[in-house]
Design a protein around this motif. Structure first.
Motif, mmCIF file in Angstrom:
data_model
loop_
_atom_site.group_PDB
_atom_site.id
_atom_site.type_symbol
_atom_site.label_atom_id
_atom_site.label_comp_id
_atom_site.label_asym_id
_atom_site.label_seq_id
_atom_site.Cartn_x
_atom_site.Cartn_y
_atom_site.Cartn_z
ATOM 1 N N GLU A 18 0.824 -1.180 0.153
ATOM 2 C CA GLU A 18 -0.130 0.159 -0.096
ATOM 3 C C GLU A 18 0.785 1.339 0.043
ATOM 4 O OE1 GLU A 18 -3.314 0.760 2.717
ATOM 5 O OE2 GLU A 18 -3.778 -1.486 2.672
ATOM 6 N N GLY A 19 2.080 1.248 0.632
ATOM 7 C CA GLY A 19 2.691 2.309 0.671
ATOM 8 C C GLY A 19 3.472 2.714 -0.306
ATOM 9 N N ALA A 20 3.870 1.864 -1.217
ATOM 10 C CA ALA A 20 5.013 2.031 -2.151
ATOM 11 C C ALA A 20 4.081 3.095 -3.311
ATOM 12 C CB ALA A 20 5.306 0.856 -3.035
ATOM 13 N N PRO A 21 2.879 2.794 -3.936
ATOM 14 C CA PRO A 21 2.347 3.768 -4.580
ATOM 15 C C PRO A 21 1.874 5.042 -3.985
ATOM 16 C CG PRO A 21 0.675 1.896 -4.200
ATOM 17 C CD PRO A 21 2.091 1.475 -3.433
ATOM 18 N N ALA A 81 -8.159 -6.698 -5.681
ATOM 19 C CA ALA A 81 -7.500 -5.222 -5.617
ATOM 20 C C ALA A 81 -6.309 -5.045 -5.883
ATOM 21 C CB ALA A 81 -8.219 -4.887 -4.304
ATOM 22 N N GLN A 82 -5.453 -5.875 -5.508
ATOM 23 C CA GLN A 82 -3.927 -5.514 -5.701
ATOM 24 C C GLN A 82 -3.577 -5.666 -7.186
ATOM 25 O OE1 GLN A 82 0.007 -7.498 -4.023
ATOM 26 N NE2 GLN A 82 -1.299 -6.747 -2.388
ATOM 27 N N THR A 83 -4.113 -6.733 -7.997
ATOM 28 C CA THR A 83 -3.808 -6.850 -9.304
ATOM 29 C C THR A 83 -4.436 -5.652 -10.048
ATOM 30 O OG1 THR A 83 -4.518 -9.175 -9.140
ATOM 31 C CG2 THR A 83 -4.854 -8.264 -11.089
ATOM 32 N N LEU A 176 6.607 -3.629 -6.631
ATOM 33 C CA LEU A 176 6.566 -3.686 -5.295
ATOM 34 C C LEU A 176 4.807 -3.417 -4.587
ATOM 35 C CD1 LEU A 176 9.469 -1.168 -4.335
ATOM 36 C CD2 LEU A 176 9.356 -3.605 -4.288
ATOM 37 N N THR A 177 4.180 -2.888 -5.758
ATOM 38 C CA THR A 177 2.831 -2.986 -5.278
ATOM 39 C C THR A 177 1.999 -4.184 -5.545
ATOM 40 O OG1 THR A 177 2.540 -0.510 -6.160
ATOM 41 C CG2 THR A 177 0.578 -1.695 -6.066
ATOM 42 N N THR A 178 2.486 -4.973 -6.227
ATOM 43 C CA THR A 178 1.862 -6.477 -6.337
ATOM 44 C C THR A 178 2.256 -7.708 -5.743
ATOM 45 O OG1 THR A 178 2.720 -6.663 -8.482
ATOM 46 C CG2 THR A 178 0.733 -5.439 -8.535
ATOM 47 N N PHE A 179 3.596 -7.421 -5.224
ATOM 48 C CA PHE A 179 4.236 -8.647 -4.647
ATOM 49 C C PHE A 179 3.629 -9.648 -3.579
ATOM 50 C CE2 PHE A 179 5.860 -6.050 -1.087
ATOM 51 C CZ PHE A 179 6.530 -6.916 -0.427
#
Length: 407
Positions: A18-21, A81-83, A176-179
């Motif tokens: 969550e923090g990366a974006p 949601a992460q996708t 980093l947003t999806t790993f």
């Protein structure tokens, strides 16, 4: 059942994603735009708009409470949601934020809706798998993950883009947003909230719980505190990058400061805030942190207005102290809202509280932009700090005495 350490790792990584974006969109991008002479009011407008889905997520959060079964769990919500978050960041590879600000705003708005939905599901999952006595620690580690992601893709993005280019930074952002979805998929599932049974019965049960929630004084006091209390630091986090640019600090210097001292102090504050919350009382910790960070914001405004020194000399030490207060406040206030939340409607109620805090970011960012354009940065700092301090008495009207519940 996953171990305590495994659960902490899972939620830390989820909040990292969550923090990366957030770091990129709310720090790196505003700083870049200001460096390219985009008006400050346009930058704060963009940020305020992108916060709106986080503010309004309570409107669709009941669907996450309702549309759950053993075949569609909170983990499915998180992965889906992460996708979407990753897919909506792809256009950053070819859209120029300066030349096509409208397109980038539309793309990032869809991203924000996906990110806010993921956040609802993560928080509900955390409430379902933790108890009152450990939520301070969990929130401390979750904020550590959030802040680490922000550091790498906030200040880190400003530095890396100088050496490897914007395209590589964007690819790194997407990864980093999806790993963390891989951990959600592979770790053993822990179901502590019943998700089976008649859908119409569950709808009535959730409806009754929401009705009860809305009848409680705690709910409305919590929403008031969340919607106003964080004004001092919510606005500061948006405009401190442009502020330093306007005071002659280079983009690389801002990047290094944001990535290491600023985020480092937030991480220390988050872990300290979690520890203090579980041992010293949640309201005392929240109130003390709010006074600390508001006082720091006032000090920054005074130093900028009267010191006559170079910005690095006064701003970096004061911002570091403010960052410590932000970390303590964030971890402890999130634990406070979790304690006020009924597990049966965790997604709905907690997202409502968190929506109020994001609403605070939206209105305070926009208002600060208008004040800065009219009268300068110091006036905005004084105004937002005063608003935050007014909320300290409201905090102590909250009743946090409740028996421990295991969802």
């Amino acid at each position: 059942m996953p171990s305590n350490t495994t659960r902490k790792l899972l939620f830390t990584c989820l909040y990292f994603s969550e923090g990366a974006p957030i770091g990129f969109i709310w720090l790196a991008m505003p700083t870049r735009l200001r460096a390219r002479e985009v008006p400050i009011e346009q930058i704060t407008w963009l940020t305020a708009m992108l916060v709106l889905p986080w503010t309004l997520k309570f409107l669709w959060a009941p669907l996450i409470d309702l549309l759950r079964s053993r075949s569609w769990t909170l983990r499915h919500w998180i992965v889906t949601a992460q996708t979407m978050m990753g897919l909506t960041l792809l256009p950053l590879l070819w859209i120029d934020p300066l030349e096509q600000l409208g397109w980038i705003a539309a793309t990032l708005l869809v991203h924000a809706v996906s990110a806010a939905t993921q956040d609802v599901a993560i928080d509900a999952y955390c409430i379902a798998t933790t108890t009152l006595g450990e939520r301070g620690q969990f929130n401390g580690w979750m904020q550590t993950g959030m802040l680490a992601g922000r550091a790498i893709m906030g200040g880190g993005a400003l530095i890396l883009s100088t050496y490897v280019g914007d395209g590589f930074v964007t690819v790194m952002l997407i990864v980093l947003t999806t790993f963390s979805m891989s951990l959600v998929i592979t770790l053993p599932q822990q179901v502590l909230v019943s998700t089976d049974g008649d859908r119409s019965f569950r709808l009535r049960e959730i409806g009754q719980s929401i009705k009860t929630m809305l009848s409680r004084r705690n709910t409305w006091l919590g929403l008031l505190f969340g919607g106003v209390g964080g004004a001092a630091f919510k606005s500061l986090e948006v405009f401190y990058g442009p502020f330093l640019i306007d005071r002659g600090v280079s983009q690389d210097t801002i990047g290094w400061f944001s990535m290491i001292p600023m985020i480092g102090m937030m991480i220390v504050g988050s872990l300290l805030g979690g520890w203090l919350t579980d041992r010293g009382g949640v309201k005392k910790t929240v109130g003390g942190a709010l006074v600390l960070l508001s006082t720091s914001v006032v000090a920054l405004g005074l130093a900028d207005q009267f010191s006559g020194l170079q910005a690095e000399t006064y701003a970096f030490p004061i911002l570091s102290i403010a960052a410590l207060g932000i970390g303590i406040f964030t971890a402890s206030s999130y634990a406070l809202f979790m304690d006020l939340t009924e597990p049966k409607i965790a997604a709905t109620q907690f997202s409502t509280f968190m929506g109020s805090t994001n609403g605070c970011e939206s209105w305070s960012s926009y208002a600060s932009g208008l004040i800065i354009a009219a009268t300068g940065y110091s006036a905005a700092m004084y105004s937002m700090a005063a608003v935050s301090l007014v909320m300290v008495p409201v905090l102590f009207l909250l009743d946090t005495r409740k028996s421990e519940q295991v969802a």
